[in-house]
Write a protein that holds these residues in place. Structure first.
Motif, PDB file in Angstrom:
ATOM      1  N   ALA A   6       0.828  42.995 -29.612  1.00 56.73           N
ATOM      2  CA  ALA A   6       1.234  44.316 -30.104  1.00 56.73           C
ATOM      3  C   ALA A   6       1.886  45.124 -28.985  1.00 56.73           C
ATOM      4  O   ALA A   6       2.858  45.861 -29.210  1.00 56.73           O
ATOM      5  N   LYS A   7       1.363  44.992 -27.764  1.00 62.74           N
ATOM      6  CA  LYS A   7       1.964  45.681 -26.620  1.00 62.74           C
ATOM      7  C   LYS A   7       3.387  45.190 -26.373  1.00 62.74           C
ATOM      8  O   LYS A   7       4.261  45.949 -25.936  1.00 62.74           O
ATOM      9  N   GLN A   8       3.618  43.889 -26.653  1.00 59.08           N
ATOM     10  CA  GLN A   8       4.948  43.308 -26.475  1.00 59.08           C
ATOM     11  C   GLN A   8       5.835  43.495 -27.699  1.00 59.08           C
ATOM     12  O   GLN A   8       6.973  43.047 -27.706  1.00 59.08           O
ATOM     13  N   GLN A   9       5.246  44.130 -28.743  1.00 55.58           N
ATOM     14  CA  GLN A   9       5.955  44.371 -30.011  1.00 55.58           C
ATOM     15  C   GLN A   9       6.517  43.057 -30.575  1.00 55.58           C
ATOM     16  O   GLN A   9       7.678  42.963 -30.962  1.00 55.58           O
ATOM     17  N   SER A  10       5.646  42.060 -30.595  1.00 53.37           N
ATOM     18  CA  SER A  10       6.041  40.737 -31.081  1.00 53.37           C
ATOM     19  C   SER A  10       4.841  40.055 -31.720  1.00 53.37           C
ATOM     20  O   SER A  10       3.694  40.385 -31.422  1.00 53.37           O
ATOM     21  N   VAL A  11       5.138  39.114 -32.615  1.00 54.24           N
ATOM     22  CA  VAL A  11       4.065  38.330 -33.237  1.00 54.24           C
ATOM     23  C   VAL A  11       3.529  37.309 -32.243  1.00 54.24           C
ATOM     24  O   VAL A  11       2.333  36.987 -32.232  1.00 54.24           O
ATOM     25  N   THR A  12       4.409  36.787 -31.392  1.00 46.94           N
ATOM     26  CA  THR A  12       4.040  35.786 -30.399  1.00 46.94           C
ATOM     27  C   THR A  12       3.867  36.437 -29.042  1.00 46.94           C
ATOM     28  O   THR A  12       4.755  37.147 -28.567  1.00 46.94           O
ATOM     29  N   CYS A  13       2.726  36.216 -28.418  1.00 47.12           N
ATOM     30  CA  CYS A  13       2.431  36.787 -27.104  1.00 47.12           C
ATOM     31  C   CYS A  13       2.878  35.815 -26.010  1.00 47.12           C
ATOM     32  O   CYS A  13       2.621  34.609 -26.087  1.00 47.12           O
ATOM     33  N   ILE A  14       3.539  36.339 -24.997  1.00 41.32           N
ATOM     34  CA  ILE A  14       4.011  35.538 -23.873  1.00 41.32           C
ATOM     35  C   ILE A  14       3.460  36.121 -22.581  1.00 41.32           C
ATOM     36  O   ILE A  14       3.490  37.333 -22.368  1.00 41.32           O
ATOM     37  N   GLY A  15       2.956  35.243 -21.699  1.00 32.84           N
ATOM     38  CA  GLY A  15       2.488  35.695 -20.400  1.00 32.84           C
ATOM     39  C   GLY A  15       1.001  35.458 -20.184  1.00 32.84           C
ATOM     40  O   GLY A  15       0.261  35.155 -21.131  1.00 32.84           O
ATOM     41  N   PRO A  16       0.535  35.602 -18.948  1.00 33.77           N
ATOM     42  CA  PRO A  16      -0.868  35.302 -18.606  1.00 33.77           C
ATOM     43  C   PRO A  16      -1.879  36.254 -19.240  1.00 33.77           C
ATOM     44  O   PRO A  16      -3.048  35.885 -19.427  1.00 33.77           O
ATOM     45  N   ASP A  17      -1.454  37.476 -19.578  1.00 32.91           N
ATOM     46  CA  ASP A  17      -2.404  38.450 -20.120  1.00 32.91           C
ATOM     47  C   ASP A  17      -2.856  38.128 -21.540  1.00 32.91           C
ATOM     48  O   ASP A  17      -3.828  38.733 -22.025  1.00 32.91           O
ATOM     49  N   CYS A  18      -2.171  37.210 -22.217  1.00 36.43           N
ATOM     50  CA  CYS A  18      -2.520  36.870 -23.613  1.00 36.43           C
ATOM     51  C   CYS A  18      -3.955  36.357 -23.735  1.00 36.43           C
ATOM     52  O   CYS A  18      -4.621  36.598 -24.743  1.00 36.43           O
ATOM     53  N   PHE A  19      -4.423  35.638 -22.699  1.00 34.54           N
ATOM     54  CA  PHE A  19      -5.758  35.048 -22.761  1.00 34.54           C
ATOM     55  C   PHE A  19      -6.586  35.309 -21.498  1.00 34.54           C
ATOM     56  O   PHE A  19      -7.693  34.794 -21.378  1.00 34.54           O
ATOM     57  N   LYS A  20      -6.070  36.107 -20.558  1.00 41.70           N
ATOM     58  CA  LYS A  20      -6.734  36.276 -19.267  1.00 41.70           C
ATOM     59  C   LYS A  20      -8.163  36.804 -19.414  1.00 41.70           C
ATOM     60  O   LYS A  20      -9.122  36.233 -18.849  1.00 41.70           O
ATOM     61  N   LEU A  21      -8.344  37.879 -20.160  1.00 38.75           N
ATOM     62  CA  LEU A  21      -9.668  38.452 -20.346  1.00 38.75           C
ATOM     63  C   LEU A  21     -10.608  37.454 -21.022  1.00 38.75           C
ATOM     64  O   LEU A  21     -11.780  37.329 -20.651  1.00 38.75           O
ATOM     65  N   THR A  22     -10.068  36.736 -21.995  1.00 35.72           N
ATOM     66  CA  THR A  22     -10.868  35.717 -22.698  1.00 35.72           C
ATOM     67  C   THR A  22     -11.393  34.671 -21.725  1.00 35.72           C
ATOM     68  O   THR A  22     -12.585  34.324 -21.739  1.00 35.72           O
ATOM     69  N   PHE A  23     -10.523  34.178 -20.852  1.00 40.26           N
ATOM     70  CA  PHE A  23     -10.935  33.136 -19.910  1.00 40.26           C
ATOM     71  C   PHE A  23     -11.977  33.649 -18.916  1.00 40.26           C
ATOM     72  O   PHE A  23     -12.896  32.910 -18.532  1.00 40.26           O
ATOM     73  N   LEU A  24     -11.868  34.884 -18.492  1.00 39.31           N
ATOM     74  CA  LEU A  24     -12.848  35.446 -17.558  1.00 39.31           C
ATOM     75  C   LEU A  24     -14.224  35.563 -18.213  1.00 39.31           C
ATOM     76  O   LEU A  24     -15.258  35.259 -17.582  1.00 39.31           O
ATOM     77  N   VAL A  25     -14.247  35.966 -19.482  1.00 39.11           N
ATOM     78  CA  VAL A  25     -15.525  36.052 -20.219  1.00 39.11           C
ATOM     79  C   VAL A  25     -16.121  34.656 -20.388  1.00 39.11           C
ATOM     80  O   VAL A  25     -17.337  34.453 -20.203  1.00 39.11           O
TER      81      VAL A  25
END
Length: 565
Positions: free
Chosen positions: A505-524
Motif C-alpha cells: 500500500a505504501k508503494q501504491q501497488s498490488v505487488t510489493c518490491i524490496g526488502p521491507d516486504c517481509f523484513k519485520l516478519t523475518f525478524l519476528v
C-alpha cells in the motif's frame, strides 16, 4: 493384523507402494505453483491469498480423523477417503481457476482447499502408521524415508508442471483432481499391515541404504533437470525423456521385493521364520532366549532404577492375584510404552514436543506459503528453481534427520530432539539472512531453511512413537502436526500477509518490491525460533533417561505392548 511371515517381501512391497502415495500426499506443496493464478484470476489481495495458504496447511495437517481411522479400519479404507477428498477439493479449485465456473465465493475456495489438502493427511497417515508398525525397529529410518519423499514431491510436481503441463496452473489442478486419486487407487492394494520382524537384520539395513540412495539420486536428478529446463530451451522429446527417467527412479524401491523374489535369502529358501508362529506379533509368545530385544544387557541395573520400585516380586504378585489376595489396578504407562491419546496429552513432554514442533514448522511454513512473493520482492521473477531447491533441501532434511538421529540414538543414546535444537539455531541465522536481503543470499537462505524445516518432520514423528508407543501413534503424531496450520495462521496469514499488504500500500501497488516486504516478519520468526531452541533443550534434557532405557543395548528395545492392535 495380516498373518505374514517376518522378514518376508510384503512389508517391502508396501514400502515401495508407500513412496508413490507419499509423492501424491505432497500435493499440498504445489500451492506456490498455482497461488499466483488464484490471485490474478480471482483478484485477491496478498492477505487473502495467505489466508488460503493457511487453508492449505489446515487441510494437510488436520489428521485426527485419519489417526483414529487407522486403528479401526484397514489402510485401504483410509486411502480411499483420501482419494475422495482429493477429487472433490481440487476439482472445485480447478473449476474456479480454469473459469469453468464464474465467481466462486471466497469461502467456498477456502473450504475446498481444506478438503483437497486434507487428502494428504489421509494418504500420509495410512502409509506412515502401517510402515512404522511393519518396521518398528527402524522407526527413524522409515519416518525419514517416507517423509523425505513427501518433501521431494514438490520437485516432482514442479518437474511435471514445467515440462509436461507448460507451466499451466489450470492443467496442474486437473492433474491433482484426477491423477493423484488414480495413483493412490493403484497403490491401495499393496499398503497392508504385516507381522514385523522381532530382530535387527543386516539385510534390512542394506535395503534401507538402497532406498535412501535411490531417493537421493532422484532428488539430485530432479534439481538438475529443473535447472536445465529453466536455463536451456529443451525440445518436447527431451522433456518427456526426463519425465520417463523420473518415473523409473520413483520405482526404484520396488527393486527390493523383486530382488527378494528372484534371489531369496537362505532363511527364505528354508522357509524359516524368526517367529514361532505366523500369527504372533512382535513381543508376543517369543521366548527371552529367542528374542534379542528381551535378553539381559549391562543396563539391567539402570533399567530397574528407571522404573518405579515394586514391593513384591513379579512371581509373588502374580500368585497373590491368582489367589484373589491382591486386586490389580491398571498401571499407567511409562514413557516408551503404549499411551492412549488421553494419557499422552496430560504429559509435559507431549506439550513440549508440540511447542517445539509448532515453532519450528510454523515459522518455516510461513516461508513456504510466501515463497513466490519473497522471490519477486527480492527481484526474482521466476521462482521455479527456488521452489525446486527448497523441495530438494526439505527432502534432504527429512531423510537426513532419520539417518543421523538413528545413528546417534543407537550409538550414544542422544535423544532425537537434540537435532531440533541444532536446526532451530540455524533457522535463527537463516531468518536474519532473509531479513538482510543481501544480494546473492536468497538461494542459500532458502536451501538452509528447507533443510531445517525438513528436520522438524523427520524428528518429531519417530520421537512421538518412542515416547508414547505405536498403538495410538496415528492420532498422537497427527495432533502434534496441528502445530503446522496454527503456525501458518498466526505467522503467515496474520503476520506476513498484513506486513506485505501494508508495504504494498505504501508503494501504491498490488505487488510489493524490496526488502521491507517481509523484513519485520523475518525478524519476528527469528525470535520465535529462539524460544523454540530453549524449549527443545529443556525437552532433550527431560527425555534423555527414556532414550538411555530404550537404546541401552545399542538397539531399540521394543516394549511388549507396542505395535499391537
Amino acid at each position: 493384523m495380516v498373518d505374514l511371515k517376518e522378514g518376508s517381501r510384503p512389508p517391502w512391497v508396501g514400502l515401495g507402494a508407500a513412496v508413490w502415495v507419499q509423492i501424491a500426499a505432497g500435493s499440498s506443496y504445489t500451492f506456490p505453483l498455482y497461488s499466483r493464478a488464484l490471485k490474478l484470476t480471482l483478484g485477491f489481495t496478498q492477505q487473502q491469498l495467505t489466508i488460503l495458504g493457511v487453508a492449505n496447511d489446515i487441510g494437510e495437517n488436520i489428521g485426527i480423523l485419519p489417526g483414529i481411522a487407522c486403528n479401526k479400519f484397514p489402510p485401504w479404507v483410509v486411502l480411499l477417503v483420501g482419494v475422495c477428498t482429493s477429487f472433490l477439493g481440487y476439482g472445485v479449485i480447478w473449476l474456479a481457476v480454469s473459469e469453468t465456473v464464474q465467481s466462486v465465493p471466497y469461502w467456498v475456495l477456502f473450504i475446498a482447499l481444506c478438503v483437497a489438502t486434507n487428502s494428504s493427511a489421509w494418504f500420509g497417515t495410512a502409509v506412515l502408521v502401517t510402515n512404522m508398525r511393519n518396521f518398528p525397529l527402524s522407526r527413524g529410518t522409515v519416518a525419514g524415508i517416507l517423509k523425505g519423499y513427501v518433501g521431494l514431491s514438490a520437485a516432482v510436481f514442479t518437474e511435471v508442471y514445467s515440462m509436461a503441463l507448460s507451466g499451466s496452473a489450470s492443467k496442474l489442478l486437473l492433474l491433482l483432481t484426477l491423477g493423484v486419486p488414480i495413483v493412490c487407487l493403484a497403490m491401495m492394494y499393496f499398503v497392508r499391515p504385516c507381522t514385523p520382524s522381532s530382530e535387527d537384520d543386516s539385510l534390512d539395513h542394506m535395503h534401507f541404504l538402497f532406498t535412501q540412495g535411490a531417493s537421493f539420486m532422484l532428488a539430485i536428478y530432479l534439481l538438475t533437470t529443473t535447472i536445465l529446463a529453466d536455463v536451456l530451451s529443451l525440445s518436447t522429446t527431451i522433456r518427456y525423456g526426463f519425465l520417463a527417467v523420473m518415473v523409473i527412479l520413483l520405482m526404484a524401491p520396488l527393486a527390493i521385493p523383486l530382488k527378494m523374489t528372484i534371489f531369496p535369502s537362505n532363511k527364505e529358501k528354508l522357509g524359516i521364520s524368526s517367529s514361532s508362529s505366523d500369527n504372533l506379533t512382535a513381543g508376543e509368545g517369543i521366548s527371552q532366549l529367542a528374542d534379542p530385544l528381551l535378553t539381559p544387557s549391562s543396563s539391567t541395573t539402570y533399567l530397574r532404577s528407571f522404573h518405579e520400585p515394586e514391593d513384591a516380586s513379579d512371581v509373588d504378585l502374580l500368585l497373590a492375584v491368582g489367589e484373589g489376595a491382591v486386586k490389580t489396578k491398571k498401571r499407567k504407562p511409562r514413557r516408551g510404552e503404549d499411551f492412549t491419546f488421553r494419557e499422552a496429552i496430560v504429559k509435559a513432554d507431549f506439550w513440549l514436543l508440540w511447542l517445539v514442533y509448532f515453532l519450528g514448522v510454523g515459522t518455516g511454513v510461513t516461508v513456504v506459503n510466501n515463497l513466490a512473493q519473497i522471490g519477486v520482492a527480492q527481484g526474482l521473477n521466476d521462482t521455479t528453481i527456488l521452489l525446486s531447491l527448497f523441495s530438494f533441501c526439505n527432502f534432504s532434511g527429512r531423510i537426513g534427520a532419520g539417518v543421523i538421529s538413528e545413528h546417534f540414538v543407537k550409538s550414544k543414546t542422544i535423544p532425537r530432539t537434540f537435532w531440533m535444537t541444532v536446526t532451530q539455531i540455524v533457522m535463527i541465522i537463516t531468518f536474519l539472512l532473509y531479513a538482510s536481503a543481501l544480494r546473492g543470499t536468497l538461494y542459500a537462505a532458502t536451501a538452509l531453511l528447507g533443510f531445517c524445516y525438513g528436520v522438524q518432520f523427520g524428528i518429531m514423528i519417530p520421537t512421538a512413537s518412542e515416547l508414547f508407543g505405536l498403538k495410538h501413534f496415528g492420532i498422537i503424531f497427527n495432533f502434534i502436526g496441528i502445530g503446522n496450520p496454527i503456525g501458518a495462521l498466526f505467522f503467515s496469514g496474520l503476520l506476513a500477509g498484513y506486513v506485505y499488504d501494508t508495504e504494498a500500500a505504501k508503494q501504491q501497488s498490488v505487488t510489493c518490491i524490496g526488502p521491507d516486504c517481509f523484513k519485520l516478519t523475518f525478524l519476528v520468526l527469528a525470535g520465535l525460533c529462539g524460544v523454540g531452541t530453549i524449549l527443545s533443550i529443556v525437552l532433550t534434557v527431560r527425555i534423555r533417561p527414556v532414550y538411555q532405557m530404550l537404546y541401552a543395548g545399542g538397539s531399540f528395545r521394543l516394549p511388549s505392548s507396542s505395535g499391537k492392535g
